[in-house]
Design a protein around this motif. Structure first.
Motif, PDB file in Angstrom:
ATOM      1  N   ARG A   1      15.752  18.103  -4.333  1.00 37.68           N
ATOM      2  CA  ARG A   1      15.817  19.479  -4.413  1.00 37.68           C
ATOM      3  C   ARG A   1      14.728  19.679  -5.178  1.00 37.68           C
ATOM      4  O   ARG A   1      14.805  19.374  -6.358  1.00 37.68           O
ATOM      5  CB  ARG A   1      16.847  20.377  -4.290  1.00 37.68           C
TER       6      ARG A   1
ATOM      7  N   SER B   1      24.532  17.587   1.926  1.00 40.52           N
ATOM      8  CA  SER B   1      24.378  19.231   1.372  1.00 40.52           C
ATOM      9  C   SER B   1      24.137  19.289   0.385  1.00 40.52           C
ATOM     10  O   SER B   1      25.530  19.152  -0.144  1.00 40.52           O
ATOM     11  CB  SER B   1      25.838  19.634   2.260  1.00 40.52           C
TER      12      SER B   1
ATOM     13  N   SER C   1      27.689  18.543  -1.559  1.00 42.42           N
ATOM     14  CA  SER C   1      28.782  17.877  -0.290  1.00 42.42           C
ATOM     15  C   SER C   1      28.633  16.458   0.655  1.00 42.42           C
ATOM     16  O   SER C   1      27.269  17.001   1.056  1.00 42.42           O
ATOM     17  CB  SER C   1      28.743  19.062  -0.018  1.00 42.42           C
TER      18      SER C   1
ATOM     19  N   THR D   1      25.075  20.670  -6.220  1.00 37.47           N
ATOM     20  CA  THR D   1      26.407  20.320  -6.618  1.00 37.47           C
ATOM     21  C   THR D   1      26.027  19.792  -5.225  1.00 37.47           C
ATOM     22  O   THR D   1      25.787  20.128  -4.213  1.00 37.47           O
ATOM     23  CB  THR D   1      27.933  21.015  -6.448  1.00 37.47           C
TER      24      THR D   1
ATOM     25  N   SER E   1      23.314  21.860  -3.001  1.00 41.58           N
ATOM     26  CA  SER E   1      23.391  23.716  -3.354  1.00 41.58           C
ATOM     27  C   SER E   1      22.313  23.471  -4.436  1.00 41.58           C
ATOM     28  O   SER E   1      21.541  22.757  -4.706  1.00 41.58           O
ATOM     29  CB  SER E   1      24.282  24.208  -3.909  1.00 41.58           C
ATOM     30  N   GLU E   2      21.562  25.094  -4.398  1.00 41.01           N
ATOM     31  CA  GLU E   2      20.799  25.035  -5.971  1.00 41.01           C
ATOM     32  C   GLU E   2      21.092  25.200  -7.102  1.00 41.01           C
ATOM     33  O   GLU E   2      20.289  24.429  -7.468  1.00 41.01           O
ATOM     34  CB  GLU E   2      20.821  26.893  -5.382  1.00 41.01           C
ATOM     35  N   ASN E   3      23.062  24.673  -7.489  1.00 39.58           N
ATOM     36  CA  ASN E   3      23.121  24.131  -8.212  1.00 39.58           C
ATOM     37  C   ASN E   3      23.395  23.066  -8.508  1.00 39.58           C
ATOM     38  O   ASN E   3      24.155  22.005  -9.294  1.00 39.58           O
ATOM     39  CB  ASN E   3      24.677  24.890  -8.997  1.00 39.58           C
TER      40      ASN E   3
END
Length: 570
Positions: free
Chosen positions: A71, A91, A99, A97, A93-95
């Motif tokens: 990312r 998946s 999944s 994390t 995330s923006e922070n």
């Protein structure tokens, strides 16, 4: 938007990767996940201001990295590497994390979050643990039965699809079964599915049973580890049929042996206390040494009193294991003397006996014309009231349906006997003549009147009871008459007469006439006296009236004289 093209590797990034360092203070971090759930792994790093991008990788068993997600911090784009086992499952995330959906056993790895700046690379490792709850344990391949004192396989306890593998425990009546040589033998095996990597655990139990295990429940359980710790799941309980040899034989009698009477059918039933029970036995009848082979029942039909005795049964292969019972076939005999229809003459003696013979004490009841007698009948001199229907009945109260009865119909005959009485009416005008008759068969009564007189009432008869009844006639004779009563039955004709005088009636009639005349004369004299008294009273009343009038006249004259005198003085 996620980009499918990998960014170019600048020189500084490639150099920094080889020089990546762990952020101080970060140790190993473990994420526990249930099989099929989504694994969520936070990056656990503070995002630096000069961040260029972040990446996730996992390490192979040999330590070599496999990058799976990227990312960019500037372009906000996400790229997932072409790793087949994670296709469409990741998946980021923006922070940063990560999944992973639909957790698998193969997801148990060491994952690393990497944050890259112009001059440094920071890493935070995460250990992933995946757990799969096993299926509820089930006892299969169950033994149809267990035999005492024999080591025999009871069954297999199976629990499937577990990760990691678990342990299986056996229970008897809720208590743990521990291995014991020759008594409790437990064999445990496990198999892993090469595709799913899930385990199937199997535990086989061999068990030497005893009679104490009858109706005892057996069960098993599996103990495993899950995301929240250790857990245990129990199987359904199972009760096994326990086979054991016969140790005792018993014999039964149907119907119950205290109620068997002559003519009944009697069934002997032999039972062994083993499981399964014996199917054949030997039956021994009274006085017989050889047994009769039969199933567990043997029937005798229409038994007689000579069937009373000891009955036995035994196993066919163990004749020493024997059971016996004493049976009495009850009987009841009754003899009534005399019986049937008996005709006797009045005054005769008649001895009556009711003789009982029975297998035990019997009760005797005498009835006469459906009425219970307090004692047995005895006739030293017969009377007409002794005639009737007598029944001697006996029974054994403990034996249902065992009753006997005999009857005697007693007829007491007698020639007609006559007794005549007379009764005069209080007025003296009539007489009642009664003819009392006794005899059996019932005598017919006939009246004959000799002389003149009027019959006020025709003959009237009373009910015929105990050989007796009467006929009466009311007559007013005008002269001396003779009344004759004739009573006749099949045995004899009897005649009796009674003279009735007419004088008594006339004297009483004259007396009554004199009484009436006296009363009339008395009444006339009383009326005459009353008339004389009344005449004298009236005469005296008139004389008194005249004197009163005279006195009143004198008073008026004196009053007038006084008034004249007063006027003169004035």
């Amino acid at each position: 938007m996620a980009s499918k093209a990998a960014p170019s590797c600048r020189l500084v990034f490639c150099l920094l990767i080889s020089a990546a360092v762990l952020r101080p203070g970060l140790g190993l971090y473990t994420v526990n996940s249930a099989y099929g759930d989504t694994i969520i792994m936070p990056c656990r790093l503070d995002v630096p201001q000069n961040l260029m991008f972040g990446k996730w990788k996992y390490e192979k068993p040999d330590g070599s990295p496999v990058f799976i997600a990227f990312r960019s911090s500037t372009k906000k784009s996400v790229h997932y590497d072409d790793v087949p086992e994670y296709k469409d499952r990741l998946s980021l995330s923006e922070n940063y994390t990560l999944s992973i959906s639909n957790a698998r056993i193969s997801d148990e790895k060491r994952f690393v979050c990497m944050l890259v700046t112009e001059d440094n690379v920071f890493e935070a490792p995460t250990i992933v643990k995946v757990f799969k709850e096993p299926s509820k344990p089930e006892i299969v391949s169950k033994a149809p039965f267990l035999e005492t004192q024999q080591l025999k396989k009871l069954g297999d306890c199976i629990s499937k699809d577990s990760y990691p593998d678990g342990n299986i425990t056996w229970y008897r009546a809720g208590k743990v079964l521990q291995p014991l040589e020759g008594v409790v033998v437990i064999t445990f095996t496990k198999q892993m599915d090469p595709v799913t990597q899930l385990y199937t655990m199997t535990s086989s139990l061999e068990y030497k049973t005893t009679k104490a295990d009858i109706q005892m429940p057996f069960a098993c359980s599996v103990t495993y580890y899950g995301p929240s710790g250790q857990k245990t799941v129990h199987s359904e309980q199972t009760v096994f049929d326990i086979y054991y040899p016969t140790e005792q034989v018993t014999i039964q009698v149907l119907p119950p042996k205290n109620a068997i009477k002559e003519g009944d059918n009697m069934t002997l039933k032999c039972l062994g206390n083993g499981n399964p029970p014996p199917e054949e036995f030997l039956f021994y009848l009274p006085g017989q040494l050889e047994g009769i082979r039969s199933s567990n029942t043997y029937t005798l039909t229409d038994v007689r009193r000579n069937a009373t005795g000891d009955y036995k049964c035994s196993l066919t292969d163990q004749k020493s294991m024997i059971a016996s019972t004493a049976i009495t076939v009850h009987y009841l005999d009754l003899s009534l003397n005399p019986s049937g229809e008996v005709t006797k003459q009045i005054g005769d003696a008649l001895p009556v006996s009711c003789t009982i013979s029975a297998s035990r004490n019997a009760t005797v009841v005498w009835m006469k014309d459906n009425t219970r007698l307090k004692a047995s009948p005895s006739f030293s001199s017969l009377h007409y009231q002794d005639a009737g229907n007598y029944v001697c009945e006996t029974s054994l109260q403990e034996v249902e349906g065992l009753k006997k009865r005999e009857s005697l119909t007693l007829i007491v005959e007698g020639k007609p006997q006559i007794k005549m009485t007379k009764k005069t009416d209080p007025s003296g005008l009539s007489k009642t003549i009664i003819c009392h008759v006794e005899g059996f068969p019932k005598p017919a009564i006939q009246w004959t009147i000799t002389g003149s007189g009027s019959v006020i009432n025709q003959t009237e008869e009373s009910p015929y009871i105990n050989g007796r009844y009467y006929s009466k006639i009311i007559i007013s004779p005008e002269e001396n008459v003779t009344l004759t009563c004739t009573a006749e039955n099949q045995l004899e004709r009897t005649v009796n007469s009674l003279n009735v005088s007419a004088n008594e009636n006339r004297e009483k009639v004259n007396d009554q006439a004199k009484l009436i005349v006296g009363i009339v004369v008395g009444l006339l004299l009383a009326a005459l006296v009353a008339g004389v008294v009344y005449w004298l009273y009236m005469k005296k009343s008139k004389t008194a009236s005249k004197h009163v009038n005279k006195d009143l006249g004198n008073l008026e004259e004196n009053k007038k004289l006084e008034e004249n005198n007063h006027k003169t003085e004035a």
